[in-house]
Design an enzyme around this catalytic site. Structure first.
Site, PDB file in Angstrom:
ATOM      1  N   ASP A 199      -5.262  93.602  24.573  1.00 37.44           N
ATOM      2  CA  ASP A 199      -4.608  92.969  25.697  1.00 37.44           C
ATOM      3  C   ASP A 199      -3.587  94.072  26.184  1.00 37.44           C
ATOM      4  OD1 ASP A 199      -3.209  91.492  27.629  1.00 37.44           O
ATOM      5  OD2 ASP A 199      -2.767  89.925  26.437  1.00 37.44           O
TER       6      ASP A 199
HETATM    7  C1  BGC Z   1      -2.150  89.132  29.844  1.00 36.28           C
HETATM    8  C2  BGC Z   1      -3.794  89.301  30.032  1.00 36.28           C
HETATM    9  C3  BGC Z   1      -4.205  89.971  31.322  1.00 36.28           C
HETATM   10  C4  BGC Z   1      -3.157  91.444  31.090  1.00 36.28           C
HETATM   11  C5  BGC Z   1      -3.731  92.394  32.322  1.00 36.28           C
HETATM   12  C6  BGC Z   1      -1.625  90.556  29.917  1.00 36.28           C
HETATM   13  O1  BGC Z   1      -0.221  90.472  29.973  1.00 36.28           O
HETATM   14  O2  BGC Z   1      -2.030  88.655  28.556  1.00 36.28           O
HETATM   15  O3  BGC Z   1      -4.416  88.076  29.946  1.00 36.28           O
HETATM   16  O4  BGC Z   1      -5.453  90.011  31.516  1.00 36.28           O
HETATM   17  O5  BGC Z   1      -2.227  91.194  31.090  1.00 36.28           O
HETATM   18  O6  BGC Z   1      -3.127  91.878  33.454  1.00 36.28           O
END
Ligand code: BGC
Length: 810
Positions: free
Chosen positions: A222
């Protein structure tokens, strides 16, 4: 053409290290001299946002919770195919979804993104979504592996889960996905599980996911979830996102020089990355982003959103309202003129123009006199500027943006119009809001208010910001910046100040911002409130009293249901309960629509004749509500979670969010969601799987045969009857009863379901297979999931409603 995986042996160590971290927010680096292209990914999951918020808007599909409420894998697959086409318009090859964490607590900030509280329903829908997406050549990225079921301090929290619960509940959707849809990537979560960070969780990433389940795809962190150089290499992470690199890159070179990691440790990761390049279609290249507002997407969104909406009650069958008969219709509520089509955070897309409820209902009732009254507000932060109220000094709508490479606004600015009335990002020359290369920005616009009087102005930012009116500092989020839970958890508290405006005068609004690179993306949110009239609740009640029928649209807001923080309670924001009481007292023919992504308390529930849950339905919200209220469509959704009467009834109430040591104990174990209510005899407001639609359905007969095919434990044949005079969709649900369930074991589990169409005054017979993999349970002794002997099945129309029973001896 040779496959990319064959290129591994020709790559140098430096090239390998380069490939293991993102290049910027959304793309991996390419190595042109090695013939390896960059690869772009995009959020997800309700649309493809792309990297640029200005290059073209995106289709906005119903949120994850809506998809959960559809109980219809075929329809979710249709959306998956349309989403693949959207990703291609953005030049992206991986869509960061679906979200398959579970709605463990009713106040989870990202519940609206998840399908369900239930592992089986989640697994079935996720398999449909991923298979459909990947059949079109776009990789899925189910997230967040695993135990990311809260936003409470998500970077630091440890989800402490016993083995049986982990395997039977939280890992279950991931395991089935890997085995039945093979997602090309998986996103490792921010949180730890049982004390070990998920981006370096050797046991869950390598031993279980890759070795035991045989996963051959790419594990992506993530965004900024990777915390340690060596642990992440050894623990099974394959790609660090976003770029520029945080824990790998140069640090990985050093770790190899020091002998903490060897080059061969990287080869499996590179192979997985190259395999992804081989899998996606068309062959990856960087292409410009576009957006196309397609009628066929709108039609699908409208149909799907209606299949998701859940009619919880409909006394006297007041819905649907007949457009030919309604003379005067009151449309009331904070979410009527502007509804919530989607939730907040990274799940937000720059949507094609949404249709809001007031507009959609007005179109659905063309011959009725429409009276609109807002009643109260539902936002958390000062709302964004009204479109049309602000223009650049040159007269172009919205703001002029100047971005600077310095943090004191010196030097030559990059100038651009900024077409958004509520947020702004540093984008730099390349339009990459993660790595803009710029450090500050100034927005300037001329604001012409339509009302006299006091307004509240607000600023929230990751980094410092301030707002001036006619060059006078009014909102100070610069010297008085305070850490809040906003903007993915990195943003400030909202700074607010009042200012008195005169209607028709033009004021120069200047907003200045400097970045804070170490704290997430460079983003600012700004707003100004338009005051409500005096005594808005009384006015709304009067509107309801003056009308034949009233529709009251209550709800939450993306300010509340978003990434980075959970809600604090189940209460509807603001004065909405008072508004509901007043409107219901004024006109009993009121249908209440609740526009939320997770459950809210409804103290007026018994007094309302009709309550419809619209969820966050996407860009066709208003048209769908128009269809459903007028009867052109049936609201055929069923609850994907248990709707509690009060937060205190929920299984993890006593352990959420845990003590100050950031250890969150999943003490309810496998008794998640509806299983807890059944085991403890607690009556919810509405049971998991419930919803009534416009039909009148009974289960007429059910029978079962044992082990009809390999991998199938039972095949149930069920006949359902509809006594209503219109066709109806219903969801037949199969629950397995646990033989001699112990105190910590669920009495029954959802193990099968099917959404079926029953003709008016007719019947439909359907078969539902219960798969061994759905029925299996974790066995602590053998440490595998297997089917216990002696299961029996119940067939019903919700987890609380048993029309008939079919016993199967194992
Ligand atoms: C989120 C993800 C997301 C990623 C990219 C993170 O803060 O938890 O679900 O895909 O950001 O935006």
């Amino acid at each position: 053409m040779p496959s990319y995986t064959e290129k591994l042996s020709s790559l140098s160590l430096s090239q390998k290290i380069l490939l293991l971290s993102g290049e910027n927010s959304w793309a991996t680096p390419g190595i042109p001299e090695a013939g390896i292209p960059p690869l772009k990914v995009t959020d997800g999951p309700v649309g493809a946002r792309g990297a640029s918020l200005t290059a073209g808007a995106s289709a906005c599909f119903p949120a994850g919770v809506s998809a959960g409420a559809m109980w219809n894998p075929d329809l979710v697959a249709e959306m998956g195919r349309a989403l693949a086409a959207e990703a291609k318009l953005k030049g992206a090859y991986v869509l960061l979804g679906p979200m398959i964490n579970l709605q463990r607590t009713p106040i989870g900030g990202r519940n609206f993104e998840c399908f369900s509280e239930d592992p089986h329903l989640t697994a079935e829908l996720a398999i449909a979504y991923v298979n459909a997406l990947q059949a079109e050549g776009i990789g899925a990225c189910p997230k967040h592996y695993v135990g990311n079921d809260t936003e409470y301090r998500r970077h630091d929290i440890s989800s402490n889960i016993d083995d049986a619960t982990l395997h039977d509940v939280y890992l279950h959707p991931f395991e089935r996905l890997v085995k039945e849809a093979n997602p090309w990537t998986i996103m490792a979560a921010y949180n730890a599980v049982n004390g070990v960070s998920m981006c370096s969780h050797e046991d869950l990433l390598i031993n279980l996911l890759k070795d035991q389940w045989g996963y051959d795809g790419l594990v992506i962190s993530d965004w900024r979830a990777a915390k340690d150089t060596v642990d992440c290499v050894k623990g099974g992470l394959d790609l660090e996102m976003p770029g520029p690199s945080d824990v790998w890159g140069d640090k990985l070179h050093t770790a190899i020089e020091n002998g903490d990691v060897s080059e061969s440790d990287l080869d499996d990761k590179i192979t997985r990355y190259l395999r992804l390049l081989d899998r996606v279609r068309p062959k990856p290249e960087l292409v410009p982003e576009t957006g196309v507002d397609k009628p066929e997407d709108r039609a699908l969104i409208r149909r799907a959103a209606a299949e998701a909406m859940v009619l919880l009650k409909n006394d006297d069958q007041i819905l649907p309202f007949d457009p030919a008969k309604v003379k005067k219709l009151a449309i009331i509520g904070p979410n009527a003129a502007v509804g919530q089509t989607m939730g907040g955070g990274s799940a937000t897309v720059n949507s094609h123009p949404p249709v809001h409820p007031l507009a959609g209902l007005t179109a659905a009732f063309p011959d009725s006199e429409i009276i609109h009254s807002v009643g109260c507000t539902s936002y958390r932060f000062v709302p964004t500027f009204e479109e049309g109220s602000i223009a650049t000094p040159q007269g172009v709508p919205f703001f002029l943006k100047e971005e600077f490479e310095t943090d004191d606004f010196s030097g030559e600015p990059i100038l651009s119009p900024w077409p958004n009335v509520g947020i702004a990002l540093l984008m730099g020359k390349n339009g990459d809001h993660g790595d803009s290369g710029t450090k500050s920005m100034r927005l300037t616009g001329n604001y012409t208010p339509t009302h006299n009087g006091l307004r509240q102005l607000g600023l929230v930012s990751i980094g410092r910001s301030r707002m001036m009116v006619d060059d006078e500092l009014v909102v100070d989020n610069w010297d008085n910046w305070t850490q809040g839970t906003t903007l993915f958890g990195y943003g400030s508290e909202e700074a607010r100040a009042d200012y008195t405006f005169e209607a028709g005068q033009t004021y120069k609004i200047t907003i200045e911002y400097t970045h804070a690179r170490e704290r997430g993306i460079q983003i600012l949110r700004f707003g100004i409130n338009t005051p409500l009239d005096d005594d808005p609740i009384a006015k709304a009640a009067q509107a309801a009293a003056d009308a034949d029928e009233a529709i009251l649209i209550l709800g939450s807001h993306a300010d509340w249901e978003s990434e980075g923080c959970d809600r604090e309670s189940m209460e509807l924001p603001g004065h909405q309960n008072e508004l509901a009481e007043a409107v219901l007292a004024a006109n009993p023919n009121t249908a209440i629509i609740v526009n939320v992504g997770s459950p809210v308390s409804m103290p007026w529930y018994d007094k309302a004749k009709s309550v419809l849950i619209s969820w966050f339905p996407g860009e066709e919200m208003g048209n769908t509500i128009g269809d459903v209220v007028s009867g052109a469509s049936e609201p055929s959704g069923r609850l994907p979670f248990t709707w509690p009467k009060r937060l205190e009834d929920h299984p993890c109430y006593s352990t959420y969010p845990g003590s100050d040591d950031l250890q969150m104990l999943y003490s309810e174990g496998r008794l998640c969601g509806h299983r807890w209510y059944e085991k403890n005899g607690i009556e919810p407001l509405a049971a998991f799987g419930s919803g009534i639609g416009y039909g009148d359905v009974q289960i007429d007969a059910a029978s079962a045969i044992n082990n009809p095919a390999n991998g199938v434990s039972a095949r149930l044949t069920v006949t359902v009857k509809n006594s209503a005079s219109r066709d109806t969709l219903t969801t037949v649900q199969v629950y397995a009863e646990t033989p001699n369930a112990g105190p910590s074991e669920p009495d029954r589990r959802l193990v099968g379901f099917k959404k079926v169409l029953i003709p008016a005054k007719g019947e439909t017979t359907t078969t539902i297979d219960v798969l061994e993999t759905s029925l299996a349970e974790w066995d602590n002794e053998t440490r595998v999931r297997k089917v216990r002997p002696g299961n029996s099945f119940k067939v019903g129309l919700s987890s609380a409603d048993y029309a008939s029973m079919a016993i199967v001896e194992e």
